[in-house]
Design a protein around this motif. Structure first.
Motif, mmCIF file in Angstrom:
data_model
loop_
_atom_site.group_PDB
_atom_site.id
_atom_site.type_symbol
_atom_site.label_atom_id
_atom_site.label_comp_id
_atom_site.label_asym_id
_atom_site.label_seq_id
_atom_site.Cartn_x
_atom_site.Cartn_y
_atom_site.Cartn_z
ATOM 1 N N VAL A 1 -1.957 -23.852 -20.921
ATOM 2 C CA VAL A 1 -3.280 -23.590 -21.505
ATOM 3 C C VAL A 1 -4.359 -24.239 -20.635
ATOM 4 N N ILE B 1 0.175 -16.983 -21.544
ATOM 5 C CA ILE B 1 -0.220 -17.440 -22.878
ATOM 6 C C ILE B 1 -0.138 -16.293 -23.880
ATOM 7 N N ASP C 1 -10.747 -17.412 -8.820
ATOM 8 C CA ASP C 1 -11.630 -18.229 -9.658
ATOM 9 C C ASP C 1 -12.460 -19.179 -8.806
ATOM 10 N N SER D 1 -1.966 -17.173 -15.715
ATOM 11 C CA SER D 1 -1.581 -18.100 -16.779
ATOM 12 C C SER D 1 -2.017 -17.587 -18.151
ATOM 13 N N ILE D 2 -3.145 -16.882 -18.198
ATOM 14 C CA ILE D 2 -3.596 -16.287 -19.458
ATOM 15 C C ILE D 2 -2.591 -15.231 -19.917
ATOM 16 N N ASN E 1 -11.997 -17.503 -15.604
ATOM 17 C CA ASN E 1 -10.709 -16.799 -15.631
ATOM 18 C C ASN E 1 -10.628 -15.843 -16.814
ATOM 19 N N TYR E 2 -11.062 -16.301 -17.981
ATOM 20 C CA TYR E 2 -11.061 -15.453 -19.176
ATOM 21 C C TYR E 2 -12.067 -14.318 -19.046
ATOM 22 N N GLY F 1 -5.137 -18.609 -12.363
ATOM 23 C CA GLY F 1 -5.606 -18.914 -13.708
ATOM 24 C C GLY F 1 -5.480 -17.734 -14.645
ATOM 25 N N GLU F 2 -5.797 -16.533 -14.138
ATOM 26 C CA GLU F 2 -5.699 -15.328 -14.966
ATOM 27 C C GLU F 2 -4.242 -14.987 -15.268
ATOM 28 N N TYR G 1 2.240 -10.719 -14.060
ATOM 29 C CA TYR G 1 2.128 -12.162 -13.826
ATOM 30 C C TYR G 1 2.628 -12.509 -12.430
ATOM 31 N N ASP H 1 -4.148 -24.793 -17.530
ATOM 32 C CA ASP H 1 -4.198 -24.067 -16.256
ATOM 33 C C ASP H 1 -5.095 -22.838 -16.339
ATOM 34 N N THR H 2 -5.242 -22.274 -17.547
ATOM 35 C CA THR H 2 -6.092 -21.087 -17.672
ATOM 36 C C THR H 2 -7.570 -21.420 -17.452
#
Length: 609
Positions: free
Chosen positions: A50, A285, A62, A281-282, A76-77, A278-279, A269, A52-53
């Motif tokens: 989390v 998640i 990023d 990692s989302i 990233n989000y 980072g993306e 992924y 890491d995102t």
């Protein structure tokens, strides 16, 4: 003052006595220690991923968007959900992943459930053989049937690869949707997980009281109405359990969509992890959220589920459907053919690939000229200059056998540690199952199983591959990840067996002042040795064929599954087929040994005996 001091001392003494009493019971100590350990090992990787995102990774997108080399950001989000690449990076992989999971559930339940019905509720011939052979696809590596699907249906005209069996022998070109994408991925994964449905649903069918169905027959109720109004509601709990387990497993599948050209969250992924760290990692998640949601759904279903009594003291005999003299043999032949292609043919196919001069070229089958076959892929003992593209033969290849030793080391260590911890958890939870802490420990121990393997691997990669702790490409990291992922196998197996034991057995030993470790070694474990051994063997056999969990944690060539991936990328399909064959044969040998030594098998009690 003295009276107040006395009261205070008395209360302290009571608390101290309660603490001593609590810790005098071994199962309370086990629950406390395991609860803390599992919380750290399960929650810490989730927290790390989390974090890491939000992290800015130097040299990635990023860092480019923020203009910073370090720090934390929401970019990233924002970029993943709103950029012009959002459809290809997030939404399409997410839709494909959900559709794949749903399709896998449908295939697994329909095929496995129908097979279970035919084995347990009809007079079908060859039930013992079919029951034993049906579980092979689950024992084999997940990618086995995907590779076989390629070898049979691919064609140069459609997929741009070498011709498969149908194209080579009969000039039959299958359409692209049949060879690549969602349909073959769902079918292959469904066949892989169909044994889940067979074992769970078959167990209900076998133990079902026939009273209700007999009553419906007496009342002249149509067969279809009896099936939908009586039989299916009885097996509804098993169907729901199968859906939850298969859906969660299919969500994180990497090998099957990778081989069959379907873009999912797991394959995306891998492709995004270097540039869009980072993306990516989302995405992991999101896969984890599905796993947690499945666990919550399972808990809710257990609370709200209606009680279907399927085992009673009456009408113990199951009324089996008569398929007729012709029907019971005809259906058996059809199932034998299907299970041949899902269980036996993969082994033969991989073996054949290692003897072809050019793997994938089946032209010799036109003439049936055995002299066209070669042993060069196995026996070449030099550097394989020219013919083997610089690789020694399989039997002399140090990369393959070093990876085999590494795989065995990881599998044995994971089995011993996960099996022991799982047995202790099962014992402790069974002794204190009404405790909220025991239920928490049981839930935390089972959570990693419902989380997609790739997401779990990604979490451990982030937690243990950084400047502070760097265990990347070490057996230690693989063993840690494997133990946490496979503890549920052992804990559930041990818990189910421990719940069958009467407390009087251990109480008698306690009265005689027998130490706890002796009670475990001389009484409890011998009584339930079959289930406990299975708790060790399931992690062992699963670890042998694992790819998704270990893919990010080591380099190619470190263990057999990643070595297979390496040879596939290099186009050396004879070597990858040989590794597939080695893995399958190793798993089948150990599975057979366990069956012989313990007398237990996955299909035991359904149709296997």
């Amino acid at each position: 003052m003295n009276q107040s001091s006395t009261v205070s001392t008395g209360r302290s003494t009571i608390r101290l006595n309660r603490i001593k009493t609590y810790f005098s019971k071994p199962h309370n100590v086990i629950l406390l220690i395991m609860g803390i350990v599992l919380t750290v090992t399960t929650v810490a990787p989730i927290v790390a991923i989390v974090q890491d995102t939000f992290k800015i990774h130097a040299g990635t997108i990023d860092a480019h968007l923020t203009g910073q080399a370090s720090g934390y950001t929401l970019v990233n989000y924002i970029d993943l959900f709103t950029s012009r690449l959002a459809m290809s990076n997030l939404w399409m992989p997410l839709i494909n992943t959900v559709l794949l999971a749903v399709g896998t559930c449908v295939v697994a339940i329909v095929f496995g459930g129908l097979f279970a019905f035919l084995i347990t509720r009809t007079n079908l011939s060859c039930r013992k053989y079919l029951s034993s052979i049906f579980i092979f696809p689950y024992i084999m590596p997940q990618w086995t049937l995907a590779v076989v699907w390629q070898n049979v249906f691919n064609s140069n005209a459609v997929t741009g690869t070498s011709n498969g069996l149908l194209a080579s022998l009969f000039n039959i070109t299958m359409p692209k949707w049949w060879c690549l994408g969602l349909f073959p991925s769902a079918v292959v994964l469904g066949l892989h997980y169909a044994p889940f449905a067979y074992i769970l649903i078959g167990g209900i069918f076998r133990n079902m009281d026939a009273n209700l169905e007999e009553a419906a027959t007496i009342l002249d109720t149509p067969k279809w109405k009896t099936m939908f109004r009586i039989t299916l509601p009885m097996v509804k709990p098993a169907i729901l359990s199968t859906i939850l387990l298969v859906f969660g497993s299919a969500m994180g599948s990497y090998p099957v969509p990778h081989y069959l050209g379907l873009t999912t969250l797991s394959t995306k992924y891998i492709s995004m992890n270097s540039k869009y760290t980072g993306e990516a990692s989302i995405l992991a998640i999101i896969m984890m959220i599905f796993g947690v949601a499945i666990l919550l759904m399972n808990q809710m279903s257990l609370k709200s589920r209606k009680n279907y009594t399927t085992v009673t003291g009456k009408s113990g005999q199951i009324s089996k459907i008569n398929l007729g003299k012709v029907g019971k043999y005809l259906i058996a032949v059809i199932l034998i053919v299907i299970t041949f292609f899902t269980s036996i043919f993969p082994i033969l196919s991989f073996a054949l690939e290692t003897f072809l001069p050019n793997p994938g070229d089946y032209s010799f089958l036109y003439t049936m000229d055995s002299s066209a076959l070669t042993t060069k892929w196995w026996l070449t003992d030099n550097n394989g200059a020219g013919a083997l593209y610089g690789q020694p033969g399989i039997l002399h290849n140090p990369l393959i056998w070093r990876a085999f030793k590494g795989t065995m080391l990881v599998a044995v260590c994971c089995a011993l540690i996960a099996g022991t911890i799982g047995t202790l958890i099962g014992y402790a939870v069974s002794k204190n199952r009404r405790s909220k802490w025991a239920n928490y420990v049981n839930g935390v121990a089972f959570l990693p199983y419902l989380m997609p393997s790739l997401a779990v691997g990604a979490a451990f990669f982030i937690l243990f591959s950084n400047d502070k702790i760097n265990l990347f490409n070490t057996y230690t990291l693989l063993i840690i990840a494997g133990v946490i992922k496979y503890i549920p196998f052992a804990s559930r197996s041990a818990l189910n067996s421990m719940l069958q034991l009467s407390g009087e057995i251990e109480e008698a030993a306690i009265i005689q002042d027998i130490p706890w470790y002796k009670r475990m070694l001389r009484i409890i474990i011998p009584i339930q040795k079959s289930s406990i051994i299975n708790g060790y063997m399931l992690p062992f056999m699963t670890c042998l064929r694992e790819l998704s969990l270990f893919l990010l944690l080591c380099t190619q060539g470190f263990i057999l599954s990643t070595t297979l991936d390496y040879f596939d990328e290099m186009g050396l399909y004879a070597f990858s087929s040989a590794i597939n064959l080695i893995l399958i044969v190793t798993i089948l040998i150990f599975n057979t040994l366990v069956n012989k030594l313990t007398g237990s098998s996955l299909d035991e009690g359904i149709g296997g005996k």
